[in-house]
Design an enzyme around this catalytic site. Structure first.
Site, mmCIF file in Angstrom:
data_model
loop_
_atom_site.group_PDB
_atom_site.id
_atom_site.type_symbol
_atom_site.label_atom_id
_atom_site.label_comp_id
_atom_site.label_asym_id
_atom_site.label_seq_id
_atom_site.Cartn_x
_atom_site.Cartn_y
_atom_site.Cartn_z
ATOM 1 N N LYS A 106 39.873 42.796 75.061
ATOM 2 C CA LYS A 106 40.562 43.154 76.298
ATOM 3 C C LYS A 106 39.699 43.969 77.249
ATOM 4 C CE LYS A 106 45.224 42.972 74.359
ATOM 5 N NZ LYS A 106 46.476 43.717 74.064
ATOM 6 N N LYS B 13 46.683 30.605 68.676
ATOM 7 C CA LYS B 13 47.985 31.011 68.174
ATOM 8 C C LYS B 13 48.984 31.113 69.315
ATOM 9 C CE LYS B 13 50.084 34.657 65.340
ATOM 10 N NZ LYS B 13 49.847 35.950 64.649
ATOM 11 N N LYS C 123 52.952 35.684 73.170
ATOM 12 C CA LYS C 123 53.968 36.069 74.150
ATOM 13 C C LYS C 123 53.437 36.053 75.568
ATOM 14 C CE LYS C 123 55.256 40.038 72.333
ATOM 15 N NZ LYS C 123 54.462 40.109 71.098
#
Length: 330
Positions: free
Chosen positions: A120, A201, A204
């Site tokens: 990130k 994967k 969200k």
């Protein structure tokens, strides 16, 4: 609702969820269903880690809304608040107090090497200090409640290992203070992949609707998402993760939703029809129960208040031990 007794089991298990997006099919099959199943023989805590959602740019109203939505969806899925304490992290202030005490036993390099911080922060631009330190807060989330078991996938194992390392170091330096938790391997169906990119994967966050099936998606959205799922040009329905990841993902979703190995299927179209029916059968009762709960927001808020009350005694006892061990006045 009437407050429930404090958790007392020697097999307390914690599952954490960040309110950074809408819960999806992967969360249901990999985390929520196992949580609901385990609550019959474990004291369980379902932690909605809203403080973790503040480590990146966010909208305050959205964080609050997603926090309530996650609690409501957990109840709709079958998490029983009489057996599982549903806890919002920020409503138990001992989480942040223990976070600081654990920072005093954690090395900078240990936090900086966490893979999610590396990923990130690699894009450039400002990086919040909380993004660096939130794995220590995650350790506090676990250690605060004398948790013995933590279900983790491969992407979270590094964070649990940090919690174990810090707990062991703290105990060695200052005396036995924390329970050192053990990892619990999720079920084989836990790793549900993105339908638009079966090498990634299901998550969200990301492109809305492209390859994710939200637990509250209406039937037409579920149908459309599965119909557009990536397959391949092989033309044979078989389980082959290396050569046919998209088809394999659909087969694993089908098996996880039905609880049985899929029978022979003649075509990708037939596979997608079977998957659509199975997913819709799983989601329809969740949507219906969610609608009932949304109509009674006072009940959901009472569940959260009760969850915080149930864990508070253990949390306060842990803080007392940690403060005394590390050298603070009572």
């Amino acid at each position: 609702m009437t407050p429930t007794a404090t958790l007392t089991s020697s097999k307390t298990r914690l599952s954490g969820f960040q309110p950074t997006g809408h819960l999806h099919l992967g969360n249901l099959l990999g985390a929520l269903r196992p949580l609901a199943a385990a609550q019959h023989d474990h004291d369980s805590i379902a932690l909605i880690a809203d403080l973790h959602a503040l480590t990146v740019e966010h909208d305050p109203q959205t964080v609050r809304a997603l926090t309530l939505e996650q609690a409501t969806v957990m109840l709709a899925v079958g998490v029983d608040p009489a057996r599982t304490a549903i806890v919002v992290q920020s409503q138990v202030p001992e989480h942040t107090e223990l976070h600081y005490l654990l920072e005093c036993a954690t090395n900078h390099g240990e936090a900086a090497r966490m893979i999610q911080f590396k990923e990130k922060s690699a894009g450039g631009g400002p990086v919040r200090l909380s993004l660096l330190t939130y794995p220590v807060l995650m350790a506090a989330d676990i250690l605060l409640h004398d948790v013995r078991e933590v279900p983790v996938g491969d992407d979270q194992r590094q964070h649990l290992e940090l919690a174990r390392t810090v707990a062991t170091r703290f105990n060695a330096r200052y005396g036995e203070t924390f329970v050192v938790p053990e990892a619990v391997r999720p079920p084989a169906a836990a790793r549900i992949m993105d339908l638009a990119d079966p090498t990634a994967k299901m998550g969200k966050s990301g492109t809305v609707g492209a390859g994710r099936i939200g637990l509250l998606d209406p039937p037409e959205v579920v149908r459309r998402t599965i119909a557009r799922a990536v397959t391949d040009t092989v033309g044979v329905v078989r389980h082959d993760p290396a050569a046919q990841p998209g088809v394999t993902n659909l087969l694993e979703i089908l098996a996880a939703c039905t609880g049985a190995a899929p029978g022979p299927l003649a075509s990708y179209a037939a596979l997608k029809r079977e998957v659509t029916d199975a997913v819709e059968a799983a989601l329809a009762p969740i949507r219906a129960r969610h609608a009932e709960l949304v109509a009674d927001p006072g009940y959901v808020n009472a569940v959260l208040a009760d969850g915080a009350a149930r864990v508070r005694e253990t949390a306060r006892a842990t803080i007392r031990r940690a403060r005394e061990a590390i050298g603070l006045l009572g």
